[in-house]
Design a protein around this motif. Structure first.
Motif, PDB file in Angstrom:
ATOM      1  N   GLU A 131     -67.538  68.530  -5.054  1.00  0.00           N
ATOM      2  CA  GLU A 131     -66.271  67.862  -5.315  1.00  0.00           C
ATOM      3  C   GLU A 131     -65.566  68.496  -6.517  1.00  0.00           C
ATOM      4  O   GLU A 131     -64.354  68.728  -6.506  1.00  0.00           O
ATOM      5  N   GLU A 133     -65.883  71.541  -7.654  1.00  0.00           N
ATOM      6  CA  GLU A 133     -65.380  72.869  -7.342  1.00  0.00           C
ATOM      7  C   GLU A 133     -64.120  72.776  -6.491  1.00  0.00           C
ATOM      8  O   GLU A 133     -63.169  73.545  -6.671  1.00  0.00           O
ATOM      9  N   ARG A 134     -64.104  71.809  -5.567  1.00  0.00           N
ATOM     10  CA  ARG A 134     -62.922  71.624  -4.715  1.00  0.00           C
ATOM     11  C   ARG A 134     -61.703  71.282  -5.577  1.00  0.00           C
ATOM     12  O   ARG A 134     -60.646  71.882  -5.463  1.00  0.00           O
ATOM     13  N   TRP A 137     -60.427  74.257  -7.637  1.00  0.00           N
ATOM     14  CA  TRP A 137     -59.541  75.166  -6.891  1.00  0.00           C
ATOM     15  C   TRP A 137     -58.170  74.558  -6.728  1.00  0.00           C
ATOM     16  O   TRP A 137     -57.145  75.246  -6.801  1.00  0.00           O
ATOM     17  N   ASP A 141     -54.924  76.291  -7.968  1.00  0.00           N
ATOM     18  CA  ASP A 141     -53.892  76.630  -6.976  1.00  0.00           C
ATOM     19  C   ASP A 141     -52.525  76.183  -7.458  1.00  0.00           C
ATOM     20  O   ASP A 141     -51.543  76.907  -7.348  1.00  0.00           O
ATOM     21  N   ALA A 144     -51.086  78.406  -9.643  1.00  0.00           N
ATOM     22  CA  ALA A 144     -51.057  79.760  -9.093  1.00  0.00           C
ATOM     23  C   ALA A 144     -51.843  80.699  -9.997  1.00  0.00           C
ATOM     24  O   ALA A 144     -51.413  81.799 -10.320  1.00  0.00           O
ATOM     25  N   ALA A 145     -52.992  80.234 -10.421  1.00  0.00           N
ATOM     26  CA  ALA A 145     -53.791  81.013 -11.361  1.00  0.00           C
ATOM     27  C   ALA A 145     -54.634  82.024 -10.614  1.00  0.00           C
ATOM     28  O   ALA A 145     -55.023  81.791  -9.481  1.00  0.00           O
ATOM     29  N   SER A 146     -54.897  83.136 -11.247  1.00  0.00           N
ATOM     30  CA  SER A 146     -55.785  84.107 -10.634  1.00  0.00           C
ATOM     31  C   SER A 146     -57.079  84.147 -11.424  1.00  0.00           C
ATOM     32  O   SER A 146     -57.113  84.573 -12.564  1.00  0.00           O
ATOM     33  N   VAL A 147     -58.118  83.621 -10.810  1.00  0.00           N
ATOM     34  CA  VAL A 147     -59.430  83.622 -11.436  1.00  0.00           C
ATOM     35  C   VAL A 147     -60.378  84.210 -10.408  1.00  0.00           C
ATOM     36  O   VAL A 147     -60.405  83.754  -9.269  1.00  0.00           O
ATOM     37  N   PRO A 148     -61.125  85.243 -10.785  1.00  0.00           N
ATOM     38  CA  PRO A 148     -61.956  85.910  -9.785  1.00  0.00           C
ATOM     39  C   PRO A 148     -62.969  84.970  -9.153  1.00  0.00           C
ATOM     40  O   PRO A 148     -63.144  84.960  -7.948  1.00  0.00           O
ATOM     41  N   SER A 149     -63.624  84.167  -9.967  1.00  0.00           N
ATOM     42  CA  SER A 149     -64.607  83.242  -9.411  1.00  0.00           C
ATOM     43  C   SER A 149     -64.707  82.053 -10.331  1.00  0.00           C
ATOM     44  O   SER A 149     -64.734  82.196 -11.545  1.00  0.00           O
ATOM     45  N   VAL A 150     -64.757  80.857  -9.759  1.00  0.00           N
ATOM     46  CA  VAL A 150     -64.887  79.674 -10.612  1.00  0.00           C
ATOM     47  C   VAL A 150     -66.329  79.463 -11.028  1.00  0.00           C
ATOM     48  O   VAL A 150     -66.639  78.512 -11.724  1.00  0.00           O
ATOM     49  N   ARG A 169     -57.578  72.423 -17.441  1.00  0.00           N
ATOM     50  CA  ARG A 169     -58.395  71.285 -17.837  1.00  0.00           C
ATOM     51  C   ARG A 169     -57.508  70.147 -18.337  1.00  0.00           C
ATOM     52  O   ARG A 169     -57.749  68.981 -18.038  1.00  0.00           O
ATOM     53  N   GLN A 194     -47.653  85.832 -18.576  1.00  0.00           N
ATOM     54  CA  GLN A 194     -48.360  84.981 -17.629  1.00  0.00           C
ATOM     55  C   GLN A 194     -48.358  83.524 -18.101  1.00  0.00           C
ATOM     56  O   GLN A 194     -48.115  82.602 -17.329  1.00  0.00           O
ATOM     57  N   ARG A 201     -43.739  76.688 -14.797  1.00  0.00           N
ATOM     58  CA  ARG A 201     -44.241  75.961 -13.625  1.00  0.00           C
ATOM     59  C   ARG A 201     -44.583  74.513 -13.974  1.00  0.00           C
ATOM     60  O   ARG A 201     -44.361  73.606 -13.181  1.00  0.00           O
TER      61      ARG A 201
ATOM     62  N   GLY B   9     -67.902  81.789  -6.268  1.00  0.00           N
ATOM     63  CA  GLY B   9     -66.992  81.052  -5.408  1.00  0.00           C
ATOM     64  C   GLY B   9     -65.911  82.004  -4.932  1.00  0.00           C
ATOM     65  O   GLY B   9     -64.820  82.024  -5.439  1.00  0.00           O
ATOM     66  N   ARG B  11     -63.157  83.113  -3.681  1.00  0.00           N
ATOM     67  CA  ARG B  11     -61.812  82.914  -3.155  1.00  0.00           C
ATOM     68  C   ARG B  11     -60.886  83.460  -4.188  1.00  0.00           C
ATOM     69  O   ARG B  11     -60.973  83.146  -5.349  1.00  0.00           O
ATOM     70  N   LEU B  13     -56.966  83.905  -5.406  1.00  0.00           N
ATOM     71  CA  LEU B  13     -55.703  83.237  -5.155  1.00  0.00           C
ATOM     72  C   LEU B  13     -54.546  84.189  -5.323  1.00  0.00           C
ATOM     73  O   LEU B  13     -54.689  85.296  -5.826  1.00  0.00           O
ATOM     74  N   ALA B  14     -53.396  83.724  -4.867  1.00  0.00           N
ATOM     75  CA  ALA B  14     -52.171  84.472  -5.079  1.00  0.00           C
ATOM     76  C   ALA B  14     -52.184  84.968  -6.510  1.00  0.00           C
ATOM     77  O   ALA B  14     -52.194  84.194  -7.454  1.00  0.00           O
ATOM     78  N   ALA B  15     -52.216  86.253  -6.656  1.00  0.00           N
ATOM     79  CA  ALA B  15     -52.505  86.792  -7.970  1.00  0.00           C
ATOM     80  C   ALA B  15     -51.246  87.038  -8.787  1.00  0.00           C
ATOM     81  O   ALA B  15     -50.278  87.608  -8.300  1.00  0.00           O
ATOM     82  N   VAL B  16     -51.274  86.580 -10.007  1.00  0.00           N
ATOM     83  CA  VAL B  16     -50.247  86.983 -10.967  1.00  0.00           C
ATOM     84  C   VAL B  16     -50.737  88.287 -11.584  1.00  0.00           C
ATOM     85  O   VAL B  16     -49.992  89.239 -11.772  1.00  0.00           O
ATOM     86  N   PRO B  20     -58.150  90.858  -8.938  1.00  0.00           N
ATOM     87  CA  PRO B  20     -59.389  90.941  -9.705  1.00  0.00           C
ATOM     88  C   PRO B  20     -60.499  91.486  -8.820  1.00  0.00           C
ATOM     89  O   PRO B  20     -60.372  91.520  -7.604  1.00  0.00           O
ATOM     90  N   GLU B  21     -61.554  91.892  -9.482  1.00  0.00           N
ATOM     91  CA  GLU B  21     -62.727  92.417  -8.807  1.00  0.00           C
ATOM     92  C   GLU B  21     -63.163  91.493  -7.676  1.00  0.00           C
ATOM     93  O   GLU B  21     -63.363  90.309  -7.895  1.00  0.00           O
ATOM     94  N   ARG B 217     -72.129  70.602   2.932  1.00  0.00           N
ATOM     95  CA  ARG B 217     -71.036  69.945   2.184  1.00  0.00           C
ATOM     96  C   ARG B 217     -70.003  70.958   1.736  1.00  0.00           C
ATOM     97  O   ARG B 217     -68.813  70.706   1.763  1.00  0.00           O
ATOM     98  N   LEU B 223     -65.387  75.552   0.899  1.00  0.00           N
ATOM     99  CA  LEU B 223     -65.733  76.422  -0.226  1.00  0.00           C
ATOM    100  C   LEU B 223     -66.633  77.530   0.295  1.00  0.00           C
ATOM    101  O   LEU B 223     -67.188  77.427   1.394  1.00  0.00           O
TER     102      LEU B 223
END
Lengths: 262, 411
Positions: A131, A133-134, A137, A141, A144-150, A169, A194, A201, B9, B11, B13-16, B20-21, B217, B223
């Motif tokens: 939950e 992690e969902r 994201w 979203d 519109a952030a770009s994060v390689p992995s949470v 946060r 950025q 936004r 994880g 995924r 996202l629309a990248a600014v 990324p790697e 789940r 995910l």
């Protein structure tokens, strides 16, 4: 000091009154008068920039809104009703979320863990990672952030990404007011762009944004109104179009006629 | 064992930013994650195998089933203490007094049951309660007065060593009745092989079940999921390790009750650290206390809880040591006990500086240290050699750990 802006300035007028107002707020630390009789109004759909030289009282003002500092005198009003902001938690509960200058991220924890630190989502006594992690994201979203992995520790992220995580946060509690204390101070040019993008936004989503900074140039890009503090006093409120020279003059006290000033 | 199934994880996202790697997936990535993951236990497992190979080469008896049964039994008391040390290290503190506290607990049990004639369970409870109280005092001194735990527990080391001597009295050594259920359980209690196999099956199935459930789940929440191959691989590895252990030990006396207790404690601590709010607070406070405070973590409560858990486990370790020896004396928990316990936690991969580590590092670290001690005893080498070799192993472990960490940061 009431912000009746000059007619003709292209400001989004909010139908309702201010979300948060300070009335005659003063705060001293020992012999230093950090804030003197300050009046501020914060509206939704608006970016209010607070600028000033070092020691002008900017961070103290942010601290008062964040609930980190209690004013010695004066009132804090939320939706016109007086409130007491005596802790960051109390401010949060009233819809004011603050992103501190040092971000307060824990380097060894991953993005999701940081986003929910202190407010974890549980499920039968255990953490509900799925939950969290969902939702992580979801909020990323929205920005519109770009994060390689949470699931990477935040230590591996860039300064701009860390700033985004800290803002995300703050947004998890669906605040109405977001206070950002020097969000661009340690960032490079691209990352600053950025973050400024992120701020517009936030405004588009209807948040009231209070942006504390001493980098006047950056602020002109996003601010609807600019509040200039000097030596703890409100020196004036300017529109977002005010020229850099005029702002600089107001911040430092080198007075010169300023057309943007009311 | 605890390689977390939720990393990457994947995924984007629309990248600014420019893209990324991309998240790495594939068998190589799985291995890399085992070595470089946040709680990577792989380096220490490799280290343990190396130690065993070397010892087997110079002392052929080392790998005999009977000797390995001894090794597991020897590992339990210090292992339980090391588990407590892992918890205080994770929260960014240290406890130097675990040896004295364990000795005191052993003395309380012996004096209570033998001299004062309490029922054994009461003695154990009183000793554990004393351990808990000590941790509470440390915690309050540390959080309310802000004293450094190094100094508080150094004082505690001396103080409780004195209390231990006073409790033991002039004799200095008290034998526990050999026929008491506790001494018998610790010294001669072994799982029936059938029960052991049932426990292995339960563990493997529970592990597989949680993996499948979590995956399902995550799939439903859209995910990223770990590939099935990885689920199978991990479960297979766990089943293999457990079966080999139980199968081989059962050709001798088998798996001791105290060993089962230790492993259960490690599992509980591991789940608590990774899957509960408390565990998250522990890692957050250990990693960055101020950020944790600003995030709304109950810092004081978390620190106190770790001190209490540590001293309580130290007391339990002392009681188990007394049970194994059949006596409590002035040497119980003395000399190098606390150094061994701290070294075990660090060799197992728990950082001395807080925030990083795993409950499994107590088990793996203590196995390394006790293997060295056990092997050198088989070779008839003395205490002096043992200390020197253990010191060298500790240094080696820290160097390997640092190199792995540095490479990970560069990656």
């Amino acid at each position: 000091m009431n912000e009746s802006i000059e007619p003709g300035s292209a400001l989004p007028r909010t139908p309702a009154g201010p979300v948060v107002s300070l009335r005659g707020v003063s705060k001293r630390f020992g012999g230093v008068r950090a804030l003197v009789d300050v009046d501020v109004d914060v509206h939704e759909h608006e970016v209010l920039a607070v600028v000033g030289d070092n020691g002008a009282g900017k961070s103290t003002l942010a601290g008062v809104l964040a609930g980190a500092h209690r004013p010695d005198s004066g009132q804090v009003l939320v939706d016109g009703a007086p409130v007491v902001l005596d802790s960051p938690a109390a401010a949060r509960a009233l819809g004011i979320a603050t992103v501190f200058q040092e971000l307060a991220l824990v380097n060894d924890l991953d993005v999701v863990e940081n986003l929910f630190l202190g407010h974890e989502v549980g499920r039968g006594g255990f953490l509900d990672e799925v939950e969290m992690e969902r939702r992580a994201w979801q909020v990323l979203d929205q920005l519109a952030a770009s994060v390689p992995s949470v699931r990477d520790p935040v230590r591996t992220l860039s300064g701009g990404q860390r700033q985004v995580i800290a803002v995300a946060r703050a947004l998890l509690g669906s605040p109405r007011v977001v206070v950002l204390d020097e969000p661009t101070a340690s960032l490079g040019v691209r990352q600053t762009a950025q973050v400024l993008n992120l701020i517009t936004r936030l405004r588009a989503r209807g948040h009231a944004v209070v942006l504390v900074s001493h980098q006047a140039g950056d602020l002109q890009a996003v601010a609807d109104r600019i509040l200039v503090l000097r030596l703890g006093r409100v020196h004036g409120t300017y529109t977002g179009e005010t020229s850099y020279e005029d702002l600089l003059a107001a911040m430092t006290g080198a007075v010169r006629p300023s057309p943007g000033r009311r | 064992m605890n390689a977390d199934g939720m990393r990457g994880g994947g995924r984007t996202l629309a990248a600014v930013d420019p893209a990324p790697e991309p998240p790495r997936v594939g068998p190589g990535a799985v291995l890399r994650q085992w070595f470089h993951g946040e709680h990577g236990v792989a380096p220490i497992v490799v280290g343990l195998v190396l130690v065993w190979v070397v010892l087997a080469a110079i002392a052929p008896d080392f790998l005999s089933a009977e000797n390995l049964v001894n090794l597991t039994l020897q590992s339990v008391p210090v292992g339980v203490i090391a588990l407590g040390v892992v918890l205080v290290l994770l929260v960014g503190q240290i406890d130097l007094s675990v040896g004295s506290v364990s000795g005191l607990a052993a003395a309380i049990v012996a004096v209570g049951t033998v001299t004062a004639g309490w029922p054994f369970a009461l003695g154990v409870l009183v000793a554990l309660a004393c351990g808990m109280a000590v941790g509470l005092v440390y915690g309050v001194l540390s959080t309310r007065l802000g004293l450094p735990s190094f100094v508080i527990t150094l004082a505690g080391l001396l103080f409780f060593a004195g209390v231990q001597l006073r409790v033991l009295g002039p004799l200095g050594s008290i034998n526990l009745p050999f026929e008491s259920w506790f001494v018998r359980a610790v010294q001669q209690g072994f799982l029936d092989p059938r029960v052991a196999w049932v426990l292995v099956a339960v563990w493997v199935l529970a592990y597989l079940g949680t993996q499948i459930w979590a995956r399902e789940r995550r799939r439903r929440a859209e995910l990223s999921c770990v590939p099935w191959s990885q689920v199978v691989l991990r479960t297979g590895a766990l089943a293999l390790v457990l079966s080999a252990t139980v199968g081989y030990l059962s050709t001798a006396r088998g798996v001791g009750y105290s060993v089962v207790l230790f492993v259960v404690l490690v599992i509980i601590a591991d789940v608590a650290l990774r899957r509960t709010r408390w565990g998250r607070s522990v890692r957050a406070v250990g990693s960055d206390r101020r950020a944790a405070l600003l995030s709304g973590v109950a810092v004081h409560r978390t620190v106190v809880s770790c001190f209490v858990a540590c001293t309580t486990l130290a007391a339990l370790g002392g009681i188990l040591a007394a049970g194994r020896l059949g006596a409590a004396n002035q040497g119980t928990g003395g000399a190098d006990t606390y150094l061994t316990a701290i070294a075990a936690a660090v060799i197992g991969g728990t950082s001395l500086f807080g925030g990083r580590g795993s409950a499994w590092s107590a088990l793996l670290g203590v196995l390394v240290i006790q293997s060295v001690a056990n092997g050198l005893t088989l070779l008839d080498l003395d205490q002096a050699t043992r200390f020197m070799v253990t010191g060298a192993v500790l240094l080696g472990a820290i160097i390997v750990d640092m190199l792995v960490r540095r490479r990970r940061q560069e990656a």
